[in-house]
Design a protein around this motif. Structure first.
Motif, PDB file in Angstrom:
ATOM      1  N   LEU A  82      -9.614 -35.773   0.129  1.00 13.99           N
ATOM      2  CA  LEU A  82     -11.011 -35.352  -0.013  1.00 13.99           C
ATOM      3  C   LEU A  82     -11.956 -36.377   0.603  1.00 13.99           C
ATOM      4  CD1 LEU A  82     -11.100 -33.888  -3.616  1.00 13.99           C
ATOM      5  CD2 LEU A  82     -11.620 -32.668  -1.519  1.00 13.99           C
ATOM      6  N   ASN A  83     -11.672 -37.648   0.384  1.00 17.37           N
ATOM      7  CA  ASN A  83     -12.516 -38.696   0.940  1.00 17.37           C
ATOM      8  C   ASN A  83     -12.488 -38.670   2.468  1.00 17.37           C
ATOM      9  OD1 ASN A  83     -14.245 -40.970   0.667  1.00 17.37           O
ATOM     10  ND2 ASN A  83     -12.513 -42.270   1.240  1.00 17.37           N
ATOM     11  N   ASP A  84     -11.312 -38.452   3.043  1.00 14.76           N
ATOM     12  CA  ASP A  84     -11.219 -38.349   4.505  1.00 14.76           C
ATOM     13  C   ASP A  84     -12.040 -37.172   5.026  1.00 14.76           C
ATOM     14  OD1 ASP A  84      -9.560 -40.542   4.554  1.00 14.76           O
ATOM     15  OD2 ASP A  84      -7.704 -39.369   4.761  1.00 14.76           O
ATOM     16  N   GLY A  85     -11.978 -36.041   4.312  1.00 15.46           N
ATOM     17  CA  GLY A  85     -12.763 -34.876   4.712  1.00 15.46           C
ATOM     18  C   GLY A  85     -14.254 -35.132   4.619  1.00 15.46           C
ATOM     19  N   ILE A  86     -14.677 -35.820   3.556  1.00 18.42           N
ATOM     20  CA  ILE A  86     -16.099 -36.146   3.384  1.00 18.42           C
ATOM     21  C   ILE A  86     -16.566 -37.072   4.497  1.00 18.42           C
ATOM     22  CG2 ILE A  86     -17.746 -37.362   1.907  1.00 18.42           C
ATOM     23  CD1 ILE A  86     -16.137 -36.265  -0.498  1.00 18.42           C
ATOM     24  N   ASN A  87     -15.759 -38.085   4.816  1.00 13.28           N
ATOM     25  CA  ASN A  87     -16.121 -39.006   5.897  1.00 13.28           C
ATOM     26  C   ASN A  87     -16.245 -38.286   7.233  1.00 13.28           C
ATOM     27  OD1 ASN A  87     -16.225 -41.179   4.174  1.00 13.28           O
ATOM     28  ND2 ASN A  87     -14.116 -41.814   4.588  1.00 13.28           N
ATOM     29  N   LYS A  88     -15.345 -37.333   7.477  1.00  8.33           N
ATOM     30  CA  LYS A  88     -15.412 -36.556   8.716  1.00  8.33           C
ATOM     31  C   LYS A  88     -16.699 -35.731   8.760  1.00  8.33           C
ATOM     32  CE  LYS A  88     -13.070 -32.920  11.216  1.00  8.33           C
ATOM     33  NZ  LYS A  88     -12.267 -31.725  11.032  1.00  8.33           N
ATOM     34  N   LEU A  89     -17.060 -35.129   7.630  1.00  4.68           N
ATOM     35  CA  LEU A  89     -18.293 -34.337   7.578  1.00  4.68           C
ATOM     36  C   LEU A  89     -19.530 -35.212   7.777  1.00  4.68           C
ATOM     37  CD1 LEU A  89     -17.456 -31.907   4.656  1.00  4.68           C
ATOM     38  CD2 LEU A  89     -17.836 -31.282   7.047  1.00  4.68           C
ATOM     39  N   ILE A  90     -19.506 -36.432   7.246  1.00  4.89           N
ATOM     40  CA  ILE A  90     -20.650 -37.325   7.412  1.00  4.89           C
ATOM     41  C   ILE A  90     -20.808 -37.713   8.883  1.00  4.89           C
ATOM     42  CG2 ILE A  90     -21.504 -39.645   6.882  1.00  4.89           C
ATOM     43  CD1 ILE A  90     -20.434 -39.190   4.025  1.00  4.89           C
ATOM     44  N   ARG A  91     -19.679 -37.961   9.571  1.00 13.20           N
ATOM     45  CA  ARG A  91     -19.755 -38.242  11.017  1.00 13.20           C
ATOM     46  C   ARG A  91     -20.309 -37.035  11.767  1.00 13.20           C
ATOM     47  NH1 ARG A  91     -14.737 -40.542  10.221  1.00 13.20           N
ATOM     48  NH2 ARG A  91     -13.716 -38.660  11.008  1.00 13.20           N
ATOM     49  N   GLU A  92     -19.853 -35.849  11.380  1.00 10.50           N
ATOM     50  CA  GLU A  92     -20.338 -34.627  12.033  1.00 10.50           C
ATOM     51  C   GLU A  92     -21.828 -34.431  11.781  1.00 10.50           C
ATOM     52  OE1 GLU A  92     -19.237 -29.867  12.188  1.00 10.50           O
ATOM     53  OE2 GLU A  92     -17.980 -31.227  11.021  1.00 10.50           O
ATOM     54  N   LYS A  93     -22.281 -34.762  10.574  1.00 11.35           N
ATOM     55  CA  LYS A  93     -23.705 -34.643  10.253  1.00 11.35           C
ATOM     56  C   LYS A  93     -24.536 -35.568  11.136  1.00 11.35           C
ATOM     57  CE  LYS A  93     -25.372 -36.381   6.470  1.00 11.35           C
ATOM     58  NZ  LYS A  93     -26.562 -37.164   6.216  1.00 11.35           N
ATOM     59  N   TRP A  94     -24.016 -36.744  11.423  1.00 11.09           N
ATOM     60  CA  TRP A  94     -24.725 -37.684  12.302  1.00 11.09           C
ATOM     61  C   TRP A  94     -24.937 -37.051  13.678  1.00 11.09           C
ATOM     62  CZ3 TRP A  94     -23.960 -40.108  16.948  1.00 11.09           C
ATOM     63  CH2 TRP A  94     -24.842 -41.138  17.248  1.00 11.09           C
ATOM     64  N   HIS A  95     -23.916 -36.365  14.193  1.00 11.23           N
ATOM     65  CA  HIS A  95     -24.045 -35.708  15.496  1.00 11.23           C
ATOM     66  C   HIS A  95     -25.077 -34.583  15.442  1.00 11.23           C
ATOM     67  CE1 HIS A  95     -20.849 -37.851  17.532  1.00 11.23           C
ATOM     68  NE2 HIS A  95     -20.083 -37.685  16.461  1.00 11.23           N
ATOM     69  N   TRP A  96     -25.097 -33.826  14.350  1.00  9.47           N
ATOM     70  CA  TRP A  96     -26.083 -32.760  14.219  1.00  9.47           C
ATOM     71  C   TRP A  96     -27.492 -33.340  14.094  1.00  9.47           C
ATOM     72  CZ3 TRP A  96     -25.580 -27.967  15.600  1.00  9.47           C
ATOM     73  CH2 TRP A  96     -24.313 -27.417  15.677  1.00  9.47           C
ATOM     74  N   ASN A  97     -27.623 -34.473  13.378  1.00 10.47           N
ATOM     75  CA  ASN A  97     -28.932 -35.130  13.288  1.00 10.47           C
ATOM     76  C   ASN A  97     -29.422 -35.530  14.672  1.00 10.47           C
ATOM     77  OD1 ASN A  97     -28.875 -34.906  10.525  1.00 10.47           O
ATOM     78  ND2 ASN A  97     -28.314 -37.029  10.167  1.00 10.47           N
ATOM     79  N   ARG A  98     -28.524 -36.067  15.488  1.00 12.01           N
ATOM     80  CA  ARG A  98     -28.885 -36.470  16.851  1.00 12.01           C
ATOM     81  C   ARG A  98     -29.291 -35.252  17.686  1.00 12.01           C
ATOM     82  NH1 ARG A  98     -24.160 -38.699  20.112  1.00 12.01           N
ATOM     83  NH2 ARG A  98     -23.922 -36.478  20.419  1.00 12.01           N
ATOM     84  N   ARG A  99     -28.552 -34.141  17.526  1.00 15.54           N
ATOM     85  CA  ARG A  99     -28.867 -32.928  18.286  1.00 15.54           C
ATOM     86  C   ARG A  99     -30.223 -32.365  17.862  1.00 15.54           C
ATOM     87  NH1 ARG A  99     -28.806 -30.787  23.033  1.00 15.54           N
ATOM     88  NH2 ARG A  99     -28.827 -28.540  22.982  1.00 15.54           N
ATOM     89  N   ILE A 100     -30.532 -32.429  16.581  1.00 19.47           N
ATOM     90  CA  ILE A 100     -31.829 -31.953  16.096  1.00 19.47           C
ATOM     91  C   ILE A 100     -32.941 -32.770  16.741  1.00 19.47           C
ATOM     92  CG2 ILE A 100     -33.312 -31.855  14.049  1.00 19.47           C
ATOM     93  CD1 ILE A 100     -30.765 -31.033  12.482  1.00 19.47           C
ATOM     94  N   ARG A 101     -32.750 -34.090  16.817  1.00 18.38           N
ATOM     95  CA  ARG A 101     -33.758 -34.942  17.463  1.00 18.38           C
ATOM     96  C   ARG A 101     -33.895 -34.583  18.942  1.00 18.38           C
ATOM     97  NH1 ARG A 101     -31.541 -39.968  17.570  1.00 18.38           N
ATOM     98  NH2 ARG A 101     -31.284 -39.824  19.797  1.00 18.38           N
ATOM     99  N   GLU A 102     -32.775 -34.299  19.624  1.00 13.71           N
ATOM    100  CA  GLU A 102     -32.819 -33.913  21.039  1.00 13.71           C
ATOM    101  C   GLU A 102     -33.571 -32.609  21.247  1.00 13.71           C
ATOM    102  OE1 GLU A 102     -28.740 -33.662  22.165  1.00 13.71           O
ATOM    103  OE2 GLU A 102     -28.464 -35.839  22.265  1.00 13.71           O
ATOM    104  N   LEU A 103     -33.478 -31.702  20.272  1.00 17.62           N
ATOM    105  CA  LEU A 103     -34.150 -30.405  20.389  1.00 17.62           C
ATOM    106  C   LEU A 103     -35.614 -30.466  19.959  1.00 17.62           C
ATOM    107  CD1 LEU A 103     -31.299 -28.082  19.079  1.00 17.62           C
ATOM    108  CD2 LEU A 103     -32.097 -28.309  21.439  1.00 17.62           C
ATOM    109  N   GLY A 104     -36.081 -31.648  19.554  1.00 17.38           N
ATOM    110  CA  GLY A 104     -37.490 -31.804  19.208  1.00 17.38           C
ATOM    111  C   GLY A 104     -37.777 -31.779  17.720  1.00 17.38           C
TER     112      GLY A 104
END
Length: 122
Positions: A82-104
């Motif tokens: 479960l911890n590995d899955g949570i860590n993977k999701l947190i990394r994925e969230k970072w990428h989505w945060n970056r994409r949101i910033r790129e889209l304005g």
């Protein structure tokens, strides 16, 4: 049996809906995209609203994982998975945060860093 006018109206409605679903700028097609599976890469998302929707989806999945991991009856192996899955999701969230910033949109990574600094001071 439906009257010919009703049949014609139904066909027109189907045609209009099909046309709007194929138009990437229409609200109907963006709503249809939201119902689809989250893209593997955040860079494949082209609309700010969709990116924010997928970010919220990831946050819900992280929260569910945290709820499960707090179960005292789980074994060590299950907790690690479960911890590995949570860590993977947190990394994925970072990428989505970056994409949101790129889209304005808002810079969620910056806000989260500030919140971490405030939490460390307390």
């Amino acid at each position: 049996m439906a009257r010919p006018e009703e049949k014609a109206q139904a066909m027109l409605n189907k045609w209009v809906r099909m046309r709007e679903e194929n138009d990437p700028t229409s609200k109907l097609s963006r709503n249809a995209a939201r119902r689809e599976k989250r893209p593997f890469l955040a860079s494949h998302c082209e609309h700010l609203a969709d990116a924010e929707h997928f970010r919220k989806q990831i946050i819900r999945e992280v929260a569910d994982g945290v709820k499960k991991i707090q179960n005292a009856g789980l074994g060590e192996h299950a907790i690690r998975d479960l911890n590995d899955g949570i860590n993977k999701l947190i990394r994925e969230k970072w990428h989505w945060n970056r994409r949101i910033r790129e889209l304005g949109g808002k810079d969620f990574n910056k806000e989260e860093r500030k919140a971490m600094i405030v939490a460390e001071k307390e």
